[in-house]
Each structure stands twice: as structure tokens, then as C-alpha cells.
Design a protein around this motif. Structure first.
Motif, PDB file in Angstrom:
ATOM      1  N   GLY A   1       0.797  -1.230   0.000  1.00 41.95           N
ATOM      2  CA  GLY A   1       0.000   0.000   0.000  1.00 41.95           C
ATOM      3  C   GLY A   1       0.825   1.273   0.000  1.00 41.95           C
ATOM      4  O   GLY A   1       0.415   2.275   0.560  1.00 41.95           O
ATOM      5  N   VAL A   2       2.003   1.215  -0.630  1.00 45.78           N
ATOM      6  CA  VAL A   2       2.788   2.459  -0.753  1.00 45.78           C
ATOM      7  C   VAL A   2       2.661   2.959  -2.196  1.00 45.78           C
ATOM      8  O   VAL A   2       3.308   2.453  -3.109  1.00 45.78           O
ATOM      9  CB  VAL A   2       4.273   2.229  -0.390  1.00 45.78           C
ATOM     10  N   LEU A   3       1.757   3.924  -2.380  1.00 45.05           N
ATOM     11  CA  LEU A   3       1.458   4.406  -3.726  1.00 45.05           C
ATOM     12  C   LEU A   3       1.620   5.919  -3.793  1.00 45.05           C
ATOM     13  O   LEU A   3       1.231   6.627  -2.878  1.00 45.05           O
ATOM     14  CB  LEU A   3       0.011   4.046  -4.086  1.00 45.05           C
ATOM     15  N   ASP A   4       2.219   6.386  -4.868  1.00 42.80           N
ATOM     16  CA  ASP A   4       2.377   7.829  -5.077  1.00 42.80           C
ATOM     17  C   ASP A   4       1.636   8.221  -6.363  1.00 42.80           C
ATOM     18  O   ASP A   4       1.550   7.418  -7.287  1.00 42.80           O
ATOM     19  CB  ASP A   4       3.864   8.192  -5.246  1.00 42.80           C
ATOM     20  N   PRO A   5       1.148   9.466  -6.441  1.00 44.43           N
ATOM     21  CA  PRO A   5       0.517   9.885  -7.695  1.00 44.43           C
ATOM     22  C   PRO A   5       1.561   9.949  -8.809  1.00 44.43           C
ATOM     23  O   PRO A   5       2.690  10.401  -8.587  1.00 44.43           O
ATOM     24  CB  PRO A   5      -0.003  11.291  -7.398  1.00 44.43           C
ATOM     25  N   ALA A   6       1.184   9.513 -10.010  1.00 44.45           N
ATOM     26  CA  ALA A   6       2.096   9.586 -11.145  1.00 44.45           C
ATOM     27  C   ALA A   6       2.506  11.035 -11.390  1.00 44.45           C
ATOM     28  O   ALA A   6       3.650  11.318 -11.757  1.00 44.45           O
ATOM     29  CB  ALA A   6       1.421   9.005 -12.384  1.00 44.45           C
ATOM     30  N   ALA A   7       1.568  11.970 -11.149  1.00 42.37           N
ATOM     31  CA  ALA A   7       1.853  13.385 -11.405  1.00 42.37           C
ATOM     32  C   ALA A   7       3.012  13.899 -10.555  1.00 42.37           C
ATOM     33  O   ALA A   7       3.768  14.760 -10.993  1.00 42.37           O
ATOM     34  CB  ALA A   7       0.598  14.224 -11.139  1.00 42.37           C
ATOM     35  N   VAL A   8       3.154  13.358  -9.335  1.00 44.34           N
ATOM     36  CA  VAL A   8       4.253  13.788  -8.466  1.00 44.34           C
ATOM     37  C   VAL A   8       5.593  13.373  -9.081  1.00 44.34           C
ATOM     38  O   VAL A   8       6.554  14.149  -9.112  1.00 44.34           O
ATOM     39  CB  VAL A   8       4.089  13.193  -7.044  1.00 44.34           C
ATOM     40  N   LYS A   9       5.655  12.159  -9.608  1.00 40.88           N
ATOM     41  CA  LYS A   9       6.901  11.682 -10.230  1.00 40.88           C
ATOM     42  C   LYS A   9       7.191  12.439 -11.503  1.00 40.88           C
ATOM     43  O   LYS A   9       8.333  12.810 -11.781  1.00 40.88           O
ATOM     44  CB  LYS A   9       6.801  10.185 -10.556  1.00 40.88           C
ATOM     45  N   ARG A  10       6.150  12.663 -12.299  1.00 43.44           N
ATOM     46  CA  ARG A  10       6.360  13.387 -13.563  1.00 43.44           C
ATOM     47  C   ARG A  10       6.932  14.767 -13.298  1.00 43.44           C
ATOM     48  O   ARG A  10       7.886  15.192 -13.936  1.00 43.44           O
ATOM     49  CB  ARG A  10       5.028  13.540 -14.319  1.00 43.44           C
ATOM     50  N   GLU A  11       6.329  15.455 -12.332  1.00 44.05           N
ATOM     51  CA  GLU A  11       6.758  16.819 -12.038  1.00 44.05           C
ATOM     52  C   GLU A  11       8.162  16.824 -11.438  1.00 44.05           C
ATOM     53  O   GLU A  11       8.974  17.705 -11.734  1.00 44.05           O
ATOM     54  CB  GLU A  11       5.746  17.482 -11.098  1.00 44.05           C
ATOM     55  N   ALA A  12       8.484  15.837 -10.602  1.00 47.16           N
ATOM     56  CA  ALA A  12       9.810  15.789  -9.974  1.00 47.16           C
ATOM     57  C   ALA A  12      10.886  15.645 -11.053  1.00 47.16           C
ATOM     58  O   ALA A  12      11.921  16.317 -11.013  1.00 47.16           O
ATOM     59  CB  ALA A  12       9.880  14.639  -8.977  1.00 47.16           C
ATOM     60  N   VAL A  13      10.632  14.775 -12.018  1.00 50.15           N
ATOM     61  CA  VAL A  13      11.584  14.567 -13.106  1.00 50.15           C
ATOM     62  C   VAL A  13      11.753  15.851 -13.915  1.00 50.15           C
ATOM     63  O   VAL A  13      12.867  16.274 -14.238  1.00 50.15           O
ATOM     64  CB  VAL A  13      11.098  13.389 -13.999  1.00 50.15           C
ATOM     65  N   GLU A  14      10.636  16.511 -14.221  1.00 49.43           N
ATOM     66  CA  GLU A  14      10.692  17.749 -14.993  1.00 49.43           C
ATOM     67  C   GLU A  14      11.457  18.849 -14.260  1.00 49.43           C
ATOM     68  O   GLU A  14      12.388  19.441 -14.788  1.00 49.43           O
ATOM     69  CB  GLU A  14       9.277  18.279 -15.288  1.00 49.43           C
ATOM     70  N   SER A  15      11.047  19.113 -13.011  1.00 53.02           N
ATOM     71  CA  SER A  15      11.629  20.272 -12.333  1.00 53.02           C
ATOM     72  C   SER A  15      13.092  20.024 -11.962  1.00 53.02           C
ATOM     73  O   SER A  15      13.915  20.938 -12.038  1.00 53.02           O
ATOM     74  CB  SER A  15      10.800  20.673 -11.114  1.00 53.02           C
ATOM     75  N   ALA A  16      13.442  18.794 -11.589  1.00 55.93           N
ATOM     76  CA  ALA A  16      14.839  18.508 -11.246  1.00 55.93           C
ATOM     77  C   ALA A  16      15.728  18.638 -12.479  1.00 55.93           C
ATOM     78  O   ALA A  16      16.822  19.207 -12.425  1.00 55.93           O
ATOM     79  CB  ALA A  16      14.957  17.102 -10.639  1.00 55.93           C
ATOM     80  N   THR A  17      15.248  18.127 -13.624  1.00 49.70           N
ATOM     81  CA  THR A  17      16.044  18.205 -14.850  1.00 49.70           C
ATOM     82  C   THR A  17      16.224  19.664 -15.275  1.00 49.70           C
ATOM     83  O   THR A  17      17.322  20.091 -15.656  1.00 49.70           O
ATOM     84  CB  THR A  17      15.346  17.433 -16.000  1.00 49.70           C
TER      85      THR A  17
END
Ligand code: ADP
Ligand code: MG
Length: 514
Positions: free
Chosen positions: A482-498
Motif C-alpha cells: 500500500g505504498v502508492l504515489d501519484p504519477a503526477a508527483v513523479k512526472r513533475e519531480a523529473v521535470e523540475s529537477a532536470t
């Protein structure tokens, strides 16, 4: 020839790159230990001695007094992450720092900055592909949404309440404001109030107003209340006050006082005759009016802020009126119950069961201001992630599983790229390992061993993460745990970090005027 002012400081080439990279890395280093459920908190003390205790990446970076412009870019990563999706701020800053660390070794090996930037951009596109593949097919049931909420809150100092109880409240509130157009996130308010432990946190079907009744003798608990929202003052009009100067006899004075009283009583009478039970007034209510209102058993509030007045109007279906003369029944709203409750020094008014909207309030309690504040941040994060999961493209496994899968996908595709750019693409994949590695370290596992085990489990089972269990962690399938994260959080993290890392790598000249 000198083209710059004398006190201008200029750093160029490798020195500029290196000092910017160091600054960026240092910032991300500062939040690293807070990542994940076993992450630690930071205590931030301001110049004036104000203390904030938090685990929230964006808050930490915002409170830190960061001067270096390159370091400031990492702070912006956290800020844009917070604005776009409301969670994943630590992940994004840690990733940005690691992308910089990888870039630093590439620069040492004489890979040109432009090649690094191109490679990182290519790897970013591959990352988004991998995230799409990781999105869970299954329906977002209440249970799964609660997992999403919980995984965003574990590790936060939420006092004595368990994250799973909070997760229930969060999901219940989001479900109530979800309609055909998605989640109406603005209809959910988080209010904090100290004086009780956080386990007393509850979901209120309506709004909570931080105002006291205008008069002590007013009723404090009304059912099936008819509600008026008034944008006016209930006091003697200026004109009458001016008239006082012309008074020459006692009779005239009495008449004037009488007229004034009559006017004030008239306000209360007209609200009473119109059938109002509760009046929320944005302006002032003169004491005598308040007392007449109390005699009519009307509950009234003065100096209600515009946003509170707006929320009350939309929750109860009342129309805001600017004058008592054109008061009609159609302007009134309704609520099942309006009650005033005392919390220590403060009095709060709960307007529940409003006729018009589904507005809800998460009424968060905390033993101290610090607990209540951190609980408020945790609740807002959780509300944002559940909203993101429902409105912006589903959920992916957490606990580092998605990052490992992205890295794997990038490495699998990098062979076709060739040349030096391939080195940058692979370095990007290596940078992603920082998330599971840090989760493992913060969970008390050996980061290197854990990463090796995680990779082999990923290869054999497809999905594997570092799942925290009590004091330790184990390699397991985050779906099952039951450890689930929104896909949007990962997408945004990749975008903003890059974005931040490539921007910093491209700079080879820093010109600072004093
Ligand atoms: P962020 O600011 O990036 O959201 P957090 O401290 O909230 O930082 O940590 C988020 C990370 O913790 C995510 O990668 C999430 O999947 C992970 N996580 C949440 N719960 C667990 C758990 N029980 N075990 C392992 N990892 C978890
Ligand atoms: Mg989080």
C-alpha cells in the motif's frame, strides 16, 4: 579594456561551474535526511527566534536563508513542485542535487556541458515513458486512495494520530467534493486548533469560522437555520450624527436619541421579520443592534472576512446583500446546524450541512502550535496527492520502485544513443538511484546492499521497493504494502529537477555586481 564596474565579481569557466554545482548539491544535501517515512525532521530558527519544526522539503528550503543564486534554483525546484502537485518536494530537490553530482563527474571527464544537457533531456523523455508504463491499471478505490494519502503523510510529525486514520479523513473529504468535473480541491479547507491531541482531528461537513458572536446573549446552537450574508454596517448612519450639532433643546435631543434607537432597532426588526436566524456581517455591528438581535434570538457576527463570507455564502446558498431594504427570502441560505464552541480562549463557529455546496473542513487538532502546523502541512500534502491521483493520471508504486524502473528503462534504451551523450543518459539513470538509496539509508538499511538487492528483485519481479516497516525496511512490492504515489508527483519531480540541473550546468560565467 574594462567593461564592468570595479566592484563587480566575476567567476568564469570551470570555477563558475564548480561553485554553482557545489551550491546546488549543498542545498539538496540539506533535505536528504528527511526523505521517506523514516526521515528526520528539521528545526529551523529564524533571526527573530521563531521556530518551525518540519519534514516538508518546500518548507525547509523556504525557511532557510539561501543566498547563492544557484542554490536558489534548487529552492525553486521545491517551490514549483509544491505549486504544481503539492508533494514530492524532497524527492525533486534530492534528484536535482544528484543530477548535479553526476554532471560534475562528467565535466571532469571533459564531457561538454551541452552534451550533458542533451543527454539529460533525452533521459527525461525516457523517464516520462517509464512513468506511463508504471501507472497502475486497477481502479482507484477508496482503499487505494487511502494508501496514496498515507504514503504522503508517513514520517511527518502528525502527533498521536496514525497516518491511516488521517488518510481516511483526507479521502472522505476529497470524495465529498468530487463531481463529474473532478475534484473541487478549493472546497476543502484545513483549519487547525490547538488544545487537543491530534487524534481529535475530525471532518466537518461545512465551514469553521474563527469569530465570536457579536453579543454574549445570542443563541449558540441553532438547527435548520436560515442564513443571511450581509456586506454592510449595522450602525447609525453618518447623517444622523451630523444632525446632533443642530440640537438646541432637551426635547430635540430626546427626539434625536429616539430616532437613533429606532433606526438601530429597525435593523434588528427587519432581520427578524425576514426570518433570519444567523447573520454574517462583513462590517461593524453597533452594540445596541447586537443586543436587539440577541433579544430576537438571532446569532450574528461582525467583521467577517471577505473570503469567509464568500465561503459561507457558497456553502449555504446565501446571496451576499449590500442593503437591508431589498432583503428577500431568496437571498437567504440554509444550514442544518450552526453552533459556537469554545476552545480555550478561542470561540469557533461551525456551520454544518449547508444547503448549496459540498464544502468540507478538516478540523485539525494539535497539542501544541508546532504539532498543529506540521499536521496542517501533512494534511494539505495528502489532500493534494489524492487530488492529483484522481485528476492527473493515476498512481505508481512508491518506495523507490518507480525510480528503479525508470533507471532500468533508461539504461535499456541508452545503448542505441551512442557517443558521449550516452554517458550523460546513463549518468541520469545513476542519479535516479539516489531515491531508493536515500530511502534505504534513512530506514536504517545499508544503502549499497539494499540497492543491489532491490535491483535483482526488480529484475526478477518487475516491481520492487524499499518498504519501511517499523524500525527497519525490507525489499517488497509497494503495491502489496500500500505504498502508492501519484504519477503526477513523479512526472513533475523529473521535470523540475532536470530543468534546474541543466540550467545550472549551462552556466559558465557568473557576473555579480555588489
Ligand atoms: P517528498 O517531499 O518527496 O514527498 P517524503 O518525505 O514525503 O518526501 O517521502 C516521499 C517518499 O517516501 C516517496 O518516494 C514515497 O514513495 C516514500 N514512502 C512513503 N511511504 C513509504 C513506506 N512505507 N516505505 C517506503 N517508502 C515510502
Ligand atoms: Mg511527501
Amino acid at each position: 579594456m574594462f567593461i564592468l564596474a570595479e566592484d563587480t565579481q566575476r567567476t568564469q569557466g570551470k570555477d563558475a561551474q564548480s561553485s554553482n554545482i557545489q551550491a546546488g548539491k549543498a542545498v539538496s544535501e540539506a533535505v536528504r535526511t528527511t526523505l521517506g517515512p523514516r526521515g528526520m525532521d528539521k528545526m529551523l530558527v529564524s533571526d527573530s527566534g521563531d521556530v518551525v519544526i518540519t519534514n516538508d522539503g518546500a518548507t525547509i528550503l523556504e525557511e532557510m536563508d539561501i543566498e547563492s543564486p544557484a542554490a536558489q534554483m534548487i529552492v525553486e525546484v521545491a517551490q514549483s513542485q509544491e505549486e504544481e502537485v503539492g508533494d514530492g518536494t524532497t524527492t525533486a530537490s534530492v534528484l536535482a542535487g544528484e543530477l548535479l553530482a553526476e554532471a560534475e563527474s562528467l565535466l571532469e571527464d571533459d564531457v561538454h556541458p551541452t552534451t550533458i544537457v542533451e543527454g539529460y533531456h533525452e533521459a527525461r523523455a525516457l523517464s516520462q515513458e517509464a512513468i506511463d508504463q508504471m501507472v497502475m491499471d486497477a481502479e482507484l478505490t477508496t482503499d487505494r486512495l487511502e494508501s496514496v494519502a498515507e504514503s504522503s503523510m508517513t514520517g511527518k510529525g502528525t502527533g498521536d494520530i496514525e497516518a491511516d486514520d488521517l488518510a481516511e479523513t483526507v479521502v472522505a473529504s476529497v470524495e465529498q467534493v468530487t463531481g463529474d468535473d473532478g475534484v473541487d480541491r478549493d472546497a476543502i479547507t484545513v483549519r487547525t486548533q490547538t488544545g487537543a491531541s491530534s487524534s481529535a482531528t475530525e471532518l466537518i461537513q461545512g465551514t469553521v469560522l474563527e469569530e465570536e458572536p457579536a453579543h454574549d446573549a445570542m443563541p449558540r446552537d441553532l438547527s435548520d437555520a436560515s442564513i443571511a450574508v450581509l456586506d454592510l454596517d449595522l450602525e447609525v448612519r453618518e447623517a444622523n450624527i451630523d444632525a446632533e450639532y443642530d440640537i438646541t433643546s432637551v426635547d430635540q435631543l430626546e427626539a434625536a436619541v429616539e430616532a437613533e434607537e429606532g433606526e438601530l432597532r429597525g435593523y434588528a426588526d427587519s432581520l427578524h421579520e425576514a426570518g433570519v436566524d444567523v447573520a454574517f456581517v462583513t462590517g461593524d455591528i453597533e452594540d445596541r443592534v447586537a443586543s436587539y438581535l440577541a433579544k430576537h434570538d438571532i446569532l450574528a457576527y461582525e467583521s467577517v472576512g471577505d473570503s469567509d463570507a464568500g465561503a459561507l455564502a457558497s456553502a449555504t446558498g446565501a446571496r451576499t446583500v449590500g442593503s437591508l431594504t431589498d432583503l428577500e427570502a431568496a437571498d437567504f441560505g440554509a444550514a442544518d446546524r450552526v453552533r459556537v464552541e469554545k476552545f480555550g480562549e478561542d470561540e469557533l463557529t461551525f456551520t454544518e450541512g449547508g444547503a448549496a455546496s459540498e464544502a468540507v473542513t478538516v478540523f485539525a487538532r494539535g497539542g501544541t502550535e508546532h504539532v498543529a502546523d506540521e499536521l496542517e502541512r501533512a494534511l494539505n500534502d495528502a489532500l493534494d496527492v489524492v487530488t492529483a491521483a484522481l485528476d492527473a493520471g493515476g498512481v505508481v508504486p512508491g518506495a523507490g520502485a518507480t525510480e528503479i524502473a525508470i533507471a532500468d528503462h533508461i539504461r535499456g534504451s541508452s545503448a542505441a544513443i551512442g557517443g558521449r551523450k550516452q554517458l550523460a543518459v546513463e549518468a541520469y539513470a545513476d542519479a535516479l538511484d539516489v531515491i531508493p538509496r536515500t530511502l534505504a539509508g534513512n530506514t536504517g538499511m545499508d544503502p549499497i546492499d539494499a540497492l543491489v538487492d532491490l535491483r535483482s528483485r526488480h529484475d526478477s519481479e518487475g516491481v520492487a521497493g524499499i518498504v519501511a516497516h517499523g524500525q527497519t525496511g525490507e525489499i517488497a512490492d509497494p503495491h502489496e504494502e500500500g505504498v502508492l504515489d501519484p504519477a503526477a508527483v513523479k512526472r513533475e519531480a523529473v521535470e523540475s529537477a532536470t530543468e534546474a540541473a541543466t540550467m545550472i550546468v549551462r552556466i559558465d560565467d557568473v557576473i555579480a555586481s555588489d
